[in-house]
Design an enzyme around this catalytic site. Structure first.
Site, PDB file in Angstrom:
ATOM      1  N   ASP A   1      -3.344   6.669  -3.201  1.00  0.00           N
ATOM      2  CA  ASP A   1      -2.000   6.049  -2.776  1.00  0.00           C
ATOM      3  C   ASP A   1      -1.398   5.087  -3.448  1.00  0.00           C
ATOM      4  OD1 ASP A   1      -3.830   4.082  -1.942  1.00  0.00           O
ATOM      5  OD2 ASP A   1      -2.960   3.457  -0.071  1.00  0.00           O
TER       6      ASP A   1
ATOM      7  N   LYS B   1     -11.502  -0.917   1.506  1.00  0.00           N
ATOM      8  CA  LYS B   1     -11.561   0.641   1.064  1.00  0.00           C
ATOM      9  C   LYS B   1     -11.157   0.594  -0.349  1.00  0.00           C
ATOM     10  CE  LYS B   1      -7.017   0.845   3.433  1.00  0.00           C
ATOM     11  NZ  LYS B   1      -7.163  -0.533   4.033  1.00  0.00           N
TER      12      LYS B   1
ATOM     13  N   SER C   1       0.934  -1.142   0.019  1.00  0.00           N
ATOM     14  CA  SER C   1       0.049   0.064  -0.183  1.00  0.00           C
ATOM     15  C   SER C   1       0.975   1.311   0.011  1.00  0.00           C
ATOM     16  CB  SER C   1      -0.942  -0.002   1.169  1.00  0.00           C
ATOM     17  OG  SER C   1      -1.805   0.972   1.166  1.00  0.00           O
TER      18      SER C   1
ATOM     19  N   GLU D   1     -12.475   4.366   7.471  1.00  0.00           N
ATOM     20  CA  GLU D   1     -11.406   4.468   8.637  1.00  0.00           C
ATOM     21  C   GLU D   1     -10.639   6.019   8.714  1.00  0.00           C
ATOM     22  OE1 GLU D   1      -8.800   1.217   8.371  1.00  0.00           O
ATOM     23  OE2 GLU D   1      -7.993   2.043   6.383  1.00  0.00           O
TER      24      GLU D   1
END
Length: 621
Positions: free
Chosen positions: A332, A448, A175, A434
């Site tokens: 990201d 997500k 990630s 979150e």
């Protein structure tokens, strides 16, 4: 020992017993040098052995990775506690053994494998290679494998698991972690990340399958096996079609005068965000050219995490100013998170926190639901979810609007599993989040998703633009209606697990054994919840309502003045994170409004400190 073995080391045939004085280490060295077929990682261990670096050898070879909030994650390099060819093979062998036990139809349903664009030359290690080895282990056991032929956003893997009815899936990604890291993220048949007991059982199976099987190293199987399938085009088409479910103003989007800049942070997001904008009727967002294409070195940012704010969004913001674009969207590197910045009238940029964006998403998704609901829809069947360390703004909206709000343990794996349960019970989940900029609009994916979130933010901004309202102005309206929620989150870096443990043990035994702090500075603490031990002083039976989580540290302090502060360890990085929030009802919000002005300007982290009772505990001083 190193001197005696010098010749063998140079010829790569170190099969003799090793005598470091540590039998466990000697065994581990022998196993590694027999099993590892990657010349570069094998050479790393040989060099450490040659130079007598027993402590580093012990650190690398005498412990294993464990499942955190996002699966297995570690630095790339040689050793059983690192991400590399051998540990990924071992992990997949353990996965195979466990899945074979759980699913009698494993060989019919198959397994999904995706990957991002990470890589490390010094270890000859890349996400793509690790994905191929993952596939090879399963193909060698006659398991059908859906291996994406190209890098994909992380949400594509859980989406594919559900759509293709596979038993499970793996995404090779770290990630937004530093460039040295990689990971092995596991999804169950329900499309959510694995939770207990699956994680513990898989680890047991890995321990039972550490020696590579015949065929496990044969990555050529991904080119020759008839059981290997490429789901890329099919899954991308289905995913984009499903995006239409959360698009409510396509015609308006096609006419908007707003411009958007998008950065993919040297990762996978560019092409997929472009497609998502097309689905929503938008013109393509303007890409940041220096960050558009994959780059495993993340060469233009100090860290590849858009959550860090303006310091890592510099190129995006300057391009937006040049192009007269008011909104910057940053996914990201694996495109499962989203950061958003908006240009203000005074020329400053407002970078929204995850909690602030959640307030906007929560308002937007419920507003769209109200305007588009069917005649039989009942608000009592509607849910929104958040992790327990995230803002309680959704709870405030739910109380006023009549839908349900639930919180889970930190990590989207808990949210995904709960969504699945609610859907099976006939409920409708509109939005989940979150605070670390992880958002999920709708339920097509159970993790997500930065790609869909980027398109939804663009639609929200375009809709508000027709009323001459900015995102920041709408956020204030949300707070004025549902109550101000002022939060401060940050972290301390700590690379020593022993130090981390001692910090939390000190909090559990503060003034005397088994006594938590009663004050933080001058502020009285009303309740303490310790999810690690299962304790909650606010409950009649003193037991936490949230499930106990022994493998991670998390303590929450509720203050007499209403502030809530949580201290926890990250499940993916060497961080101790802290989260604080003050919540006010709408009628009380005038009291917090003056304080909240600090949030809207530059440097919110330094300015907001004075308005929250987060004083350093002595143990952190």
């Amino acid at each position: 020992m190193a001197e005696n073995a010098e010749g063998d080391l140079n010829s790569n045939v170190l099969h003799a017993p090793y005598h470091t004085g540590d039998p466990q280490l000697d065994t581990a060295i022998g196993q590694w040098l027999r099993w590892d077929k990657n010349p570069k990682t094998k050479e790393q261990i040989e060099n450490l052995l040659r130079n007598g670096m027993n402590k580093e050898l012990r650190d690398r070879l005498c412990c294993r990775m464990t499942f955190g909030t996002a699966g297995l994650r570690s630095a790339m390099g040689a050793g059983f506690c690192y991400i590399n060819d051998l540990t990924v093979i071992q992990s997949t062998q353990g996965m195979y053994k466990y899945l074979e036990r759980c699913f009698s139809d494993f060989k019919q349903r198959g397994f999904v494998v995706g990957y991002d664009t990470r890589g490390q030359v010094t270890s000859s290690c890349s996400s793509q290679r690790l994905a191929k080895l993952t596939a090879a282990v399963l193909l060698a056991k006659d398991i059908p494998v859906y291996l994406f032929s190209r890098y994909v956003p992380t949400p594509f893997v859980p989406y594919a698991v559900q759509e293709l009815k596979a038993v499970a899936g793996v995404m090779i990604t770290a990630s937004h972690n530093r460039k040295e890291d990689n990971g092995y993220k596991v999804y169950w048949e329900n499309g959510a990340q694995i939770t207990s007991p699956h994680d513990k059982e898989i680890l047991k199976c890995i321990e039972e399958c550490v020696e590579p099987w015949n065929g496990s190293w044969n990555d050529n199987l991904v080119n020759t096996s008839p059981l290997k399938r490429d789901p890329l085009q099919d899954i991308c088409r289905r995913y984009m079609e499903d995006l239409q479910k959360i698009c409510f103003h396509r015609e308006l989007n096609s006419k908007t005068t707003l411009k958007f800049v998008h950065t993919s942070f040297h990762g996978v997001g560019h092409d997929y965000v472009q497609l998502a904008f097309q689905v929503f009727g938008f013109k393509p967002p303007i890409p940041v050219p220096e960050q558009k294409d994959p780059d495993p070195d993340f060469s233009t940012v100090k860290c590849p995490n858009p959550e860090e704010g303006e310091s890592v969004l510099e190129l995006s913001l300057r391009l937006a100013e040049k192009e007269s674009a008011r909104i910057v969207l940053a996914t990201d590197p694996d495109a499962d998170r989203l950061a958003v910045a908006e240009l203000q009238e005074n020329g400053d940029w407002k970078v929204f926190t995850g909690n602030e964006l959640a307030a906007l998403f929560g308002w937007w998704m419920f507003d769209c639901w109200k305007k588009n609901k069917s005649k039989n829809a009942d608000v009592k069947d509607v849910y929104m979810l958040a992790t327990t360390v995230s803002s309680k703004i959704l709870k405030a909206i739910a109380l006023k609007e009549g839908f349900h709000f639930e919180e889970t343990l930190p990590g989207f794996k808990w949210i995904g599993s709960r969504i699945k349960d609610l859907l099976e019970d006939g409920k409708e989940v509109l939005f989940s989040f979150e605070e670390s900029i992880g958002f999920l609009c709708g339920t097509s994916v159970l993790d997500k998703d930065g790609v869909s979130a980027a398109a939804v933010v663009a639609e929200m901004a375009s809709y508000l633009e027709t009323m001459d309202i900015t995102l920041k102005q709408q956020l204030i309206k949300v707070y004025e209606k549902y109550g101000y929620h002022i939060s401060k989150t940050s972290y301390f870096l700590c690379y020593d697990p022993t130090t981390i443990k001692s910090i939390f043990e000190r909090l559990r035994n503060f003034d005397s054994p088994k006594e938590y702090p009663k004050f933080c500075g001058t502020f009285p603490i009303l309740h303490v919840r310790d999810v690690t031990t299962g304790y909650d002083s606010s409950q009649p039976n003193k037991k936490s309502v949230l499930p106990m989580s022994k493998n991670s540290q998390m303590i929450t302090f509720t203050f007499q003045n209403g502030c809530v502060a949580t201290l926890r360890t990250s499940g993916t990085e060497p961080k101790i994170k802290y989260y604080t929030e003050m919540c006010a009802s709408p009628e009380q919000s005038i009291i917090l409004k003056q304080r909240s002005r600090n949030v809207w300007g530059k440097g919110p982290q330094s300015k907001i400190k004075s308005s929250l009772p987060l004083v350093k505990f002595p143990v952190l001083s």
